[in-house]
Design an enzyme around this catalytic site. Structure first.
Site, short mmCIF file in Angstrom:
data_model
loop_
_atom_site.label_atom_id
_atom_site.label_comp_id
_atom_site.label_asym_id
_atom_site.label_seq_id
_atom_site.Cartn_x
_atom_site.Cartn_y
_atom_site.Cartn_z
N ASP A 218 56.01 34.99 40.09
CA ASP A 218 57.36 35.57 40.30
C ASP A 218 58.35 35.78 39.76
O ASP A 218 58.55 34.46 39.68
CB ASP A 218 57.58 35.93 42.31
CG ASP A 218 58.73 34.40 42.77
OD1 ASP A 218 57.65 32.95 42.02
OD2 ASP A 218 59.32 34.31 43.39
N GLU B 257 59.72 32.27 44.65
CA GLU B 257 60.29 30.68 44.48
C GLU B 257 61.65 31.33 44.93
O GLU B 257 62.02 30.77 44.78
CB GLU B 257 59.92 30.64 43.61
CG GLU B 257 60.14 29.02 42.77
CD GLU B 257 62.14 29.00 42.22
OE1 GLU B 257 62.91 28.23 41.91
OE2 GLU B 257 62.68 29.64 41.36
ZN LIG Z 1 61.55 29.01 37.87
#
Ligand SMILES: [Zn+2]
Length: 461
Positions: free
Chosen positions: A88, A153
Protein backbone atom coordinates in the site's frame (compact mmCIF):
# COMPACT_ATOMS: atom_id res chain seq x y z
CA UNK A 1 20.82 -19.68 -19.56
CA UNK A 2 22.07 -18.23 -16.27
CA UNK A 3 23.55 -20.78 -13.94
CA UNK A 4 23.76 -18.89 -10.66
CA UNK A 5 21.04 -16.89 -8.89
CA UNK A 6 23.19 -13.76 -9.09
CA UNK A 7 23.82 -14.01 -12.82
CA UNK A 8 20.13 -14.83 -13.38
CA UNK A 9 19.20 -11.66 -11.46
CA UNK A 10 21.62 -9.59 -13.54
CA UNK A 11 20.32 -11.06 -16.81
CA UNK A 12 16.77 -10.13 -15.80
CA UNK A 13 17.33 -6.57 -14.60
CA UNK A 14 15.26 -5.01 -17.39
CA UNK A 15 12.28 -7.29 -16.86
CA UNK A 16 12.43 -6.81 -13.07
CA UNK A 17 12.37 -3.06 -13.56
CA UNK A 18 9.47 -3.27 -16.02
CA UNK A 19 7.49 -5.35 -13.56
CA UNK A 20 8.20 -2.89 -10.78
CA UNK A 21 6.87 -0.17 -13.08
CA UNK A 22 3.75 -2.28 -13.58
CA UNK A 23 3.22 -2.62 -9.82
CA UNK A 24 3.87 1.07 -9.13
CA UNK A 25 1.27 1.91 -11.80
CA UNK A 26 -1.44 0.42 -9.56
CA UNK A 27 -2.60 3.24 -7.25
CA UNK A 28 -2.95 1.10 -4.11
CA UNK A 29 -3.59 3.99 -1.72
CA UNK A 30 -4.81 2.26 1.42
CA UNK A 31 -6.31 5.24 3.15
CA UNK A 32 -8.72 6.26 0.35
CA UNK A 33 -11.86 4.08 -0.07
CA UNK A 34 -12.06 4.80 -3.82
CA UNK A 35 -8.83 2.83 -4.26
CA UNK A 36 -10.14 -0.41 -2.74
CA UNK A 37 -10.24 -2.11 -6.17
CA UNK A 38 -6.62 -1.05 -6.72
CA UNK A 39 -5.68 -2.56 -3.37
CA UNK A 40 -7.11 -5.87 -4.50
CA UNK A 41 -5.36 -5.58 -7.88
CA UNK A 42 -1.98 -4.93 -6.27
CA UNK A 43 -2.46 -7.80 -3.81
CA UNK A 44 -3.43 -10.16 -6.64
CA UNK A 45 -0.42 -9.00 -8.66
CA UNK A 46 1.91 -10.03 -5.82
CA UNK A 47 0.03 -13.25 -5.14
CA UNK A 48 0.31 -14.22 -8.83
CA UNK A 49 3.97 -13.30 -9.01
CA UNK A 50 4.75 -15.47 -5.96
CA UNK A 51 2.73 -18.41 -7.25
CA UNK A 52 4.39 -18.10 -10.69
CA UNK A 53 7.84 -18.61 -9.23
CA UNK A 54 6.79 -21.51 -7.02
CA UNK A 55 6.07 -19.82 -3.69
CA UNK A 56 2.55 -20.86 -2.70
CA UNK A 57 0.70 -17.68 -1.94
CA UNK A 58 -2.78 -16.51 -1.06
CA UNK A 59 -4.47 -13.32 0.01
CA UNK A 60 -5.89 -13.24 3.51
CA UNK A 61 -6.94 -10.95 6.28
CA UNK A 62 -9.37 -8.44 4.82
CA UNK A 63 -11.28 -7.58 1.64
CA UNK A 64 -10.27 -3.93 1.85
CA UNK A 65 -6.67 -4.32 2.95
CA UNK A 66 -5.76 -7.80 1.73
CA UNK A 67 -2.61 -9.28 3.16
CA UNK A 68 -0.53 -11.47 0.85
CA UNK A 69 0.93 -14.51 2.53
CA UNK A 70 3.26 -16.92 0.74
CA UNK A 71 5.59 -19.69 1.79
CA UNK A 72 8.30 -21.94 0.39
CA UNK A 73 9.24 -24.53 3.01
CA UNK A 74 11.19 -27.19 1.20
CA UNK A 75 14.52 -26.80 3.00
CA UNK A 76 14.16 -29.09 6.02
CA UNK A 77 16.67 -28.45 8.77
CA UNK A 78 17.42 -24.98 7.42
CA UNK A 79 16.39 -21.72 9.09
CA UNK A 80 13.19 -19.92 8.13
CA UNK A 81 13.16 -16.25 7.23
CA UNK A 82 9.92 -14.30 7.52
CA UNK A 83 10.06 -11.55 4.90
CA UNK A 84 7.96 -8.46 5.53
CA UNK A 85 6.99 -5.81 3.01
CA UNK A 86 4.02 -3.62 2.15
CA UNK A 87 2.33 -2.78 -1.13
CA UNK A 88 0.00 0.00 0.00
CA UNK A 89 1.10 3.57 -0.61
CA UNK A 90 0.47 7.08 0.66
CA UNK A 91 -1.88 9.37 -1.25
CA UNK A 92 -0.06 11.19 -4.06
CA UNK A 93 -1.54 14.65 -3.53
CA UNK A 94 -0.62 17.44 -4.23
CA UNK A 95 -0.49 16.15 -7.81
CA UNK A 96 0.66 19.44 -9.34
CA UNK A 97 4.01 19.14 -7.56
CA UNK A 98 4.92 15.91 -9.38
CA UNK A 99 7.17 16.27 -12.43
CA UNK A 100 5.58 13.15 -13.95
CA UNK A 101 2.29 11.62 -12.76
CA UNK A 102 2.69 9.50 -9.60
CA UNK A 103 1.10 6.40 -11.09
CA UNK A 104 2.77 6.62 -14.50
CA UNK A 105 6.25 5.72 -13.28
CA UNK A 106 9.20 6.98 -15.26
CA UNK A 107 12.94 6.39 -15.09
CA UNK A 108 15.02 9.57 -15.08
CA UNK A 109 18.72 9.92 -14.18
CA UNK A 110 18.90 6.40 -12.80
CA UNK A 111 15.86 6.81 -10.58
CA UNK A 112 12.38 5.37 -10.94
CA UNK A 113 9.87 8.11 -10.11
CA UNK A 114 6.44 7.08 -8.86
CA UNK A 115 4.38 6.79 -5.68
CA UNK A 116 5.44 3.65 -3.82
CA UNK A 117 8.60 3.11 -5.88
CA UNK A 118 10.76 3.24 -2.74
CA UNK A 119 8.10 2.89 -0.01
CA UNK A 120 7.72 0.02 -0.32
CA UNK A 121 6.99 -1.69 -3.64
CA UNK A 122 10.53 -1.55 -5.00
CA UNK A 123 11.99 -2.77 -1.72
CA UNK A 124 9.36 -5.51 -1.38
CA UNK A 125 10.13 -6.83 -4.87
CA UNK A 126 13.85 -7.25 -4.08
CA UNK A 127 13.01 -10.31 -1.97
CA UNK A 128 10.57 -11.73 -4.50
CA UNK A 129 13.16 -11.45 -7.27
CA UNK A 130 15.82 -12.95 -5.01
CA UNK A 131 13.48 -15.93 -4.59
CA UNK A 132 12.83 -16.12 -8.32
CA UNK A 133 16.57 -16.02 -9.05
CA UNK A 134 17.11 -19.08 -6.84
CA UNK A 135 14.04 -21.01 -7.92
CA UNK A 136 14.67 -20.53 -11.65
CA UNK A 137 18.31 -21.60 -11.40
CA UNK A 138 18.89 -23.95 -8.46
CA UNK A 139 15.23 -24.97 -8.37
CA UNK A 140 15.21 -24.36 -4.62
CA UNK A 141 15.93 -21.77 -1.94
CA UNK A 142 18.87 -22.23 0.45
CA UNK A 143 16.48 -21.83 3.39
CA UNK A 144 12.75 -21.63 4.09
CA UNK A 145 11.03 -18.34 3.32
CA UNK A 146 7.65 -17.00 4.39
CA UNK A 147 6.39 -13.78 2.84
CA UNK A 148 4.01 -11.51 4.69
CA UNK A 149 3.13 -8.49 2.54
CA UNK A 150 0.69 -6.08 4.06
CA UNK A 151 -1.71 -3.60 2.52
CA UNK A 152 -2.33 -1.33 5.46
CA UNK A 153 1.07 -0.08 6.59
CA UNK A 154 0.24 3.50 5.73
CA UNK A 155 -3.12 3.43 7.52
CA UNK A 156 -2.94 1.73 10.86
CA UNK A 157 -1.84 -1.86 10.33
CA UNK A 158 -4.69 -3.47 12.27
CA UNK A 159 -5.05 -6.32 9.75
CA UNK A 160 -1.48 -7.59 10.04
CA UNK A 161 -1.56 -7.24 13.81
CA UNK A 162 -4.58 -9.51 14.00
CA UNK A 163 -3.15 -11.91 11.41
CA UNK A 164 0.08 -12.29 13.38
CA UNK A 165 -1.88 -12.88 16.60
CA UNK A 166 -4.09 -15.51 14.98
CA UNK A 167 -1.42 -17.33 12.99
CA UNK A 168 1.57 -17.34 15.28
CA UNK A 169 2.11 -21.07 14.60
CA UNK A 170 2.06 -20.67 10.87
CA UNK A 171 4.40 -17.68 11.04
CA UNK A 172 7.03 -19.49 13.11
CA UNK A 173 10.45 -18.53 11.83
CA UNK A 174 14.01 -17.91 12.94
CA UNK A 175 14.29 -14.29 11.95
CA UNK A 176 12.38 -11.51 10.25
CA UNK A 177 13.75 -9.61 7.27
CA UNK A 178 12.41 -6.12 6.62
CA UNK A 179 13.30 -3.89 3.70
CA UNK A 180 11.28 -0.76 4.31
CA UNK A 181 13.89 1.84 5.07
CA UNK A 182 16.90 3.50 3.62
CA UNK A 183 20.65 3.26 3.33
CA UNK A 184 22.81 5.99 4.75
CA UNK A 185 23.74 7.18 1.28
CA UNK A 186 24.46 5.75 -2.19
CA UNK A 187 26.79 2.78 -1.77
CA UNK A 188 26.67 3.02 2.05
CA UNK A 189 24.48 0.17 3.30
CA UNK A 190 22.79 0.36 6.65
CA UNK A 191 21.51 -2.05 9.25
CA UNK A 192 18.93 -0.63 11.61
CA UNK A 193 19.80 -2.00 15.01
CA UNK A 194 17.49 0.09 17.10
CA UNK A 195 14.31 2.06 16.74
CA UNK A 196 13.09 4.77 19.03
CA UNK A 197 9.67 4.33 20.56
CA UNK A 198 7.06 7.01 21.02
CA UNK A 199 4.68 8.37 23.63
CA UNK A 200 2.19 10.69 21.95
CA UNK A 201 -0.01 12.76 24.24
CA UNK A 202 -2.49 15.57 24.43
CA UNK A 203 -2.64 18.08 27.28
CA UNK A 204 -5.85 19.96 27.84
CA UNK A 205 -5.82 23.05 30.04
CA UNK A 206 -8.98 24.60 31.46
CA UNK A 207 -9.38 27.90 33.28
CA UNK A 208 -12.56 29.94 33.66
CA UNK A 209 -15.99 28.51 32.81
CA UNK A 210 -16.09 30.68 29.65
CA UNK A 211 -13.85 32.98 27.59
CA UNK A 212 -13.06 36.26 29.38
CA UNK A 213 -12.09 39.81 28.36
CA UNK A 214 -8.45 40.46 29.23
CA UNK A 215 -9.12 44.14 29.94
CA UNK A 216 -11.66 43.22 32.58
CA UNK A 217 -10.21 40.06 34.09
CA UNK A 218 -6.57 40.06 33.02
CA UNK A 219 -4.58 39.92 36.27
CA UNK A 220 -6.90 37.51 38.05
CA UNK A 221 -7.99 35.12 35.30
CA UNK A 222 -5.93 31.96 34.88
CA UNK A 223 -4.90 31.65 31.23
CA UNK A 224 -4.82 28.11 29.75
CA UNK A 225 -2.53 29.17 26.90
CA UNK A 226 -0.02 30.77 29.25
CA UNK A 227 -0.30 27.64 31.38
CA UNK A 228 0.50 25.36 28.44
CA UNK A 229 3.44 27.54 27.46
CA UNK A 230 4.72 27.31 31.04
CA UNK A 231 4.23 23.54 31.25
CA UNK A 232 5.89 22.88 27.90
CA UNK A 233 8.87 25.12 28.53
CA UNK A 234 9.32 23.58 31.97
CA UNK A 235 9.49 20.07 30.52
CA UNK A 236 12.49 20.73 28.29
CA UNK A 237 15.03 23.52 28.40
CA UNK A 238 16.87 25.17 25.50
CA UNK A 239 19.76 22.77 26.25
CA UNK A 240 17.57 19.85 25.17
CA UNK A 241 17.50 18.36 28.66
CA UNK A 242 14.15 16.94 29.74
CA UNK A 243 13.31 17.71 33.35
CA UNK A 244 10.74 14.99 34.04
CA UNK A 245 11.89 13.25 37.25
CA UNK A 246 13.23 9.76 36.55
CA UNK A 247 12.98 10.23 32.79
CA UNK A 248 16.58 9.26 32.02
CA UNK A 249 16.88 6.49 34.64
CA UNK A 250 16.57 3.61 32.20
CA UNK A 251 18.16 5.24 29.17
CA UNK A 252 20.85 2.89 27.92
CA UNK A 253 24.06 4.37 26.61
CA UNK A 254 25.30 3.41 23.18
CA UNK A 255 28.17 0.92 23.00
CA UNK A 256 31.60 2.16 21.98
CA UNK A 257 31.55 -0.04 18.86
CA UNK A 258 28.41 1.57 17.60
CA UNK A 259 29.60 5.07 18.45
CA UNK A 260 32.80 4.42 16.54
CA UNK A 261 30.87 3.11 13.55
CA UNK A 262 28.85 6.32 13.53
CA UNK A 263 31.88 8.54 13.78
CA UNK A 264 33.50 6.62 10.90
CA UNK A 265 30.64 7.54 8.57
CA UNK A 266 32.10 9.65 5.77
CA UNK A 267 30.24 12.82 6.73
CA UNK A 268 30.51 15.74 9.07
CA UNK A 269 27.46 15.06 11.25
CA UNK A 270 26.67 18.71 11.87
CA UNK A 271 27.02 19.73 8.23
CA UNK A 272 25.15 16.63 7.09
CA UNK A 273 22.10 17.47 9.19
CA UNK A 274 22.25 21.16 8.30
CA UNK A 275 22.32 20.34 4.61
CA UNK A 276 19.39 17.90 4.82
CA UNK A 277 17.20 20.23 6.85
CA UNK A 278 18.15 23.85 6.31
CA UNK A 279 18.71 24.23 10.08
CA UNK A 280 21.15 27.07 10.85
CA UNK A 281 22.33 25.75 14.23
CA UNK A 282 21.55 22.33 15.66
CA UNK A 283 19.49 22.25 18.84
CA UNK A 284 19.68 19.77 21.66
CA UNK A 285 22.10 18.16 24.04
CA UNK A 286 25.57 19.46 23.23
CA UNK A 287 27.29 16.56 25.00
CA UNK A 288 26.00 14.17 22.36
CA UNK A 289 26.78 14.01 18.66
CA UNK A 290 23.90 14.81 16.28
CA UNK A 291 23.48 11.12 15.35
CA UNK A 292 23.33 10.18 19.02
CA UNK A 293 20.70 12.86 19.58
CA UNK A 294 18.66 11.68 16.60
CA UNK A 295 18.96 7.93 17.07
CA UNK A 296 19.82 7.09 20.64
CA UNK A 297 18.64 9.89 22.92
CA UNK A 298 15.08 10.55 23.99
CA UNK A 299 13.47 13.84 23.13
CA UNK A 300 10.28 15.80 23.62
CA UNK A 301 8.47 17.93 21.07
CA UNK A 302 5.32 19.98 20.78
CA UNK A 303 3.40 19.37 17.56
CA UNK A 304 0.64 21.89 17.89
CA UNK A 305 -1.16 24.19 20.28
CA UNK A 306 -4.79 25.11 19.79
CA UNK A 307 -6.93 27.66 21.57
CA UNK A 308 -7.79 31.33 21.80
CA UNK A 309 -7.67 33.68 18.88
CA UNK A 310 -5.41 33.31 15.84
CA UNK A 311 -7.40 35.27 13.23
CA UNK A 312 -6.40 38.54 11.62
CA UNK A 313 -6.24 41.61 13.84
CA UNK A 314 -6.70 41.58 17.60
CA UNK A 315 -9.12 39.98 20.01
CA UNK A 316 -8.40 40.41 23.69
CA UNK A 317 -9.66 37.05 24.82
CA UNK A 318 -8.51 34.95 27.74
CA UNK A 319 -9.63 31.56 26.47
CA UNK A 320 -11.41 29.13 28.74
CA UNK A 321 -9.42 26.22 27.41
CA UNK A 322 -6.50 25.22 25.23
CA UNK A 323 -4.84 22.00 24.13
CA UNK A 324 -1.36 20.94 23.08
CA UNK A 325 -0.10 17.84 21.31
CA UNK A 326 3.17 16.73 22.83
CA UNK A 327 5.21 13.62 22.09
CA UNK A 328 8.35 12.01 23.35
CA UNK A 329 10.65 9.79 21.33
CA UNK A 330 11.98 7.21 23.74
CA UNK A 331 14.97 4.87 23.61
CA UNK A 332 16.01 1.52 25.08
CA UNK A 333 15.34 0.62 27.91
CA UNK A 334 12.60 3.22 28.48
CA UNK A 335 9.08 1.82 28.45
CA UNK A 336 6.22 3.80 26.92
CA UNK A 337 3.94 3.02 29.84
CA UNK A 338 6.42 4.17 32.50
CA UNK A 339 7.41 7.27 30.58
CA UNK A 340 3.78 8.28 30.18
CA UNK A 341 3.23 7.91 33.94
CA UNK A 342 6.32 9.99 34.79
CA UNK A 343 5.34 12.61 32.24
CA UNK A 344 1.74 12.82 33.41
CA UNK A 345 2.81 13.31 37.02
CA UNK A 346 5.30 16.00 36.04
CA UNK A 347 2.75 17.85 33.91
CA UNK A 348 0.05 17.79 36.58
CA UNK A 349 2.50 19.16 39.17
CA UNK A 350 3.24 22.11 36.90
CA UNK A 351 -0.39 23.29 36.75
CA UNK A 352 -0.53 26.99 37.73
CA UNK A 353 -3.25 28.12 40.22
CA UNK A 354 -6.74 28.03 38.73
CA UNK A 355 -5.75 25.79 35.82
CA UNK A 356 -7.00 22.27 35.53
CA UNK A 357 -4.86 20.00 33.37
CA UNK A 358 -5.85 16.74 31.78
CA UNK A 359 -3.21 14.52 30.18
CA UNK A 360 -4.23 11.88 27.65
CA UNK A 361 -2.18 9.21 25.93
CA UNK A 362 -2.92 9.11 22.18
CA UNK A 363 -0.59 6.20 21.41
CA UNK A 364 2.60 4.65 22.64
CA UNK A 365 5.20 2.21 21.30
CA UNK A 366 8.20 0.83 23.12
CA UNK A 367 11.63 1.27 21.57
CA UNK A 368 13.26 -1.75 19.98
CA UNK A 369 16.86 -2.82 20.12
CA UNK A 370 18.02 -5.55 17.75
CA UNK A 371 20.68 -7.71 19.42
CA UNK A 372 23.80 -7.42 17.30
CA UNK A 373 25.40 -10.70 18.21
CA UNK A 374 22.87 -12.74 16.21
CA UNK A 375 24.04 -14.98 13.39
CA UNK A 376 21.47 -13.32 11.10
CA UNK A 377 22.97 -9.90 11.65
CA UNK A 378 26.36 -11.43 10.85
CA UNK A 379 24.90 -12.97 7.67
CA UNK A 380 23.41 -9.61 6.68
CA UNK A 381 26.77 -7.93 7.26
CA UNK A 382 28.52 -10.47 5.04
CA UNK A 383 25.90 -9.94 2.34
CA UNK A 384 26.37 -6.16 2.52
CA UNK A 385 30.14 -6.50 2.42
CA UNK A 386 29.97 -8.72 -0.67
CA UNK A 387 27.48 -6.43 -2.42
CA UNK A 388 28.73 -2.96 -1.51
CA UNK A 389 32.34 -3.61 -0.54
CA UNK A 390 31.64 -2.44 3.01
CA UNK A 391 29.58 -3.71 5.92
CA UNK A 392 26.30 -2.09 6.89
CA UNK A 393 26.53 0.85 9.25
CA UNK A 394 24.72 -0.18 12.44
CA UNK A 395 22.44 2.82 12.72
CA UNK A 396 19.55 3.34 15.02
CA UNK A 397 16.52 4.86 13.45
CA UNK A 398 14.90 7.92 14.91
CA UNK A 399 11.41 6.77 14.01
CA UNK A 400 9.46 3.77 15.17
CA UNK A 401 8.30 0.80 13.06
CA UNK A 402 5.48 -0.79 15.08
CA UNK A 403 5.59 -4.07 13.13
CA UNK A 404 9.07 -4.77 14.52
CA UNK A 405 7.62 -4.73 18.03
CA UNK A 406 4.68 -6.92 16.97
CA UNK A 407 7.00 -9.59 15.52
CA UNK A 408 9.07 -9.43 18.70
CA UNK A 409 6.14 -9.60 21.12
CA UNK A 410 3.90 -12.05 19.27
CA UNK A 411 6.47 -14.32 17.61
CA UNK A 412 9.56 -13.73 19.73
CA UNK A 413 11.50 -12.79 16.59
CA UNK A 414 14.18 -10.19 16.04
CA UNK A 415 14.24 -8.34 12.75
CA UNK A 416 17.04 -7.78 10.30
CA UNK A 417 16.33 -4.31 8.93
CA UNK A 418 18.08 -3.81 5.60
CA UNK A 419 16.59 -0.89 3.72
CA UNK A 420 17.36 -0.08 0.08
CA UNK A 421 15.93 3.42 -0.19
CA UNK A 422 17.91 6.66 0.12
CA UNK A 423 17.31 9.55 2.52
CA UNK A 424 16.23 11.81 -0.37
CA UNK A 425 13.62 9.40 -1.83
CA UNK A 426 10.77 11.83 -1.00
CA UNK A 427 8.73 9.29 0.91
CA UNK A 428 5.13 10.42 1.46
CA UNK A 429 5.94 13.50 -0.66
CA UNK A 430 5.72 14.50 -4.34
CA UNK A 431 8.31 13.01 -6.71
CA UNK A 432 8.96 9.86 -4.70
CA UNK A 433 11.76 7.92 -6.37
CA UNK A 434 13.79 4.76 -6.01
CA UNK A 435 17.35 4.54 -7.27
CA UNK A 436 17.39 1.75 -9.84
CA UNK A 437 20.87 0.62 -8.79
CA UNK A 438 19.59 0.21 -5.21
CA UNK A 439 16.81 -2.02 -6.54
CA UNK A 440 19.37 -4.27 -8.23
CA UNK A 441 21.79 -4.17 -5.28
CA UNK A 442 18.94 -5.03 -2.93
CA UNK A 443 18.18 -8.16 -4.96
CA UNK A 444 21.86 -9.19 -4.92
CA UNK A 445 22.21 -8.53 -1.20
CA UNK A 446 19.09 -10.58 -0.45
CA UNK A 447 20.34 -13.48 -2.57
CA UNK A 448 23.59 -13.39 -0.59
CA UNK A 449 21.86 -12.88 2.76
CA UNK A 450 19.80 -16.05 2.34
CA UNK A 451 22.86 -17.98 1.28
CA UNK A 452 24.81 -16.86 4.35
CA UNK A 453 21.84 -17.19 6.71
CA UNK A 454 21.28 -20.77 5.50
CA UNK A 455 24.47 -21.67 7.33
CA UNK A 456 23.18 -20.15 10.56
CA UNK A 457 22.26 -22.64 13.22
CA UNK A 458 18.57 -22.78 13.87
CA UNK A 459 17.07 -20.98 16.78
CA UNK A 460 20.18 -18.95 17.41
CA UNK A 461 18.39 -15.76 16.47
ZN1 LIG B 1 7.04 1.85 4.20
Amino acid sequence: MSDSPLSYAHDNHDRFLNELIELVSIPSVSTLPEHRPDMRRAARWLEDRLNDIGVSAETAGSEDYPLVYGEWLKAPGKPTVLVYGHYDVQPAEPLELWTTPPFQPQVRNGNLYGRGSSDDKGQTLTSIYAAESYLRTAGSLPLNVKFILEGQEESGGAVIKEFVQQHSDRLKADTVQISDGHMFGPGIPTLDVGLRGIVYTEIQARGASHDLHSGLYGGVAPNPLNALAWVISSLKGPDGHITIPGFYDSVQSVSDDVLQAWSRLPVDQVEFVKEETGISELAGEKDYTPFQRMWARPTLDVHGIAGGFVGEGAKTVIPAEATAKVSMRIVPDQKAEDVFRQYREAVLKLAPPGIELEVRLIHGDDPVLVPQDSSYIAAAQQAMQATFGRPGVPVRSGGSIPIVGIFKDQLGLNSVLMGWGLPDDNLHAPNEKFRVQNFYDGIDATIRFWDMAAGSTRASA
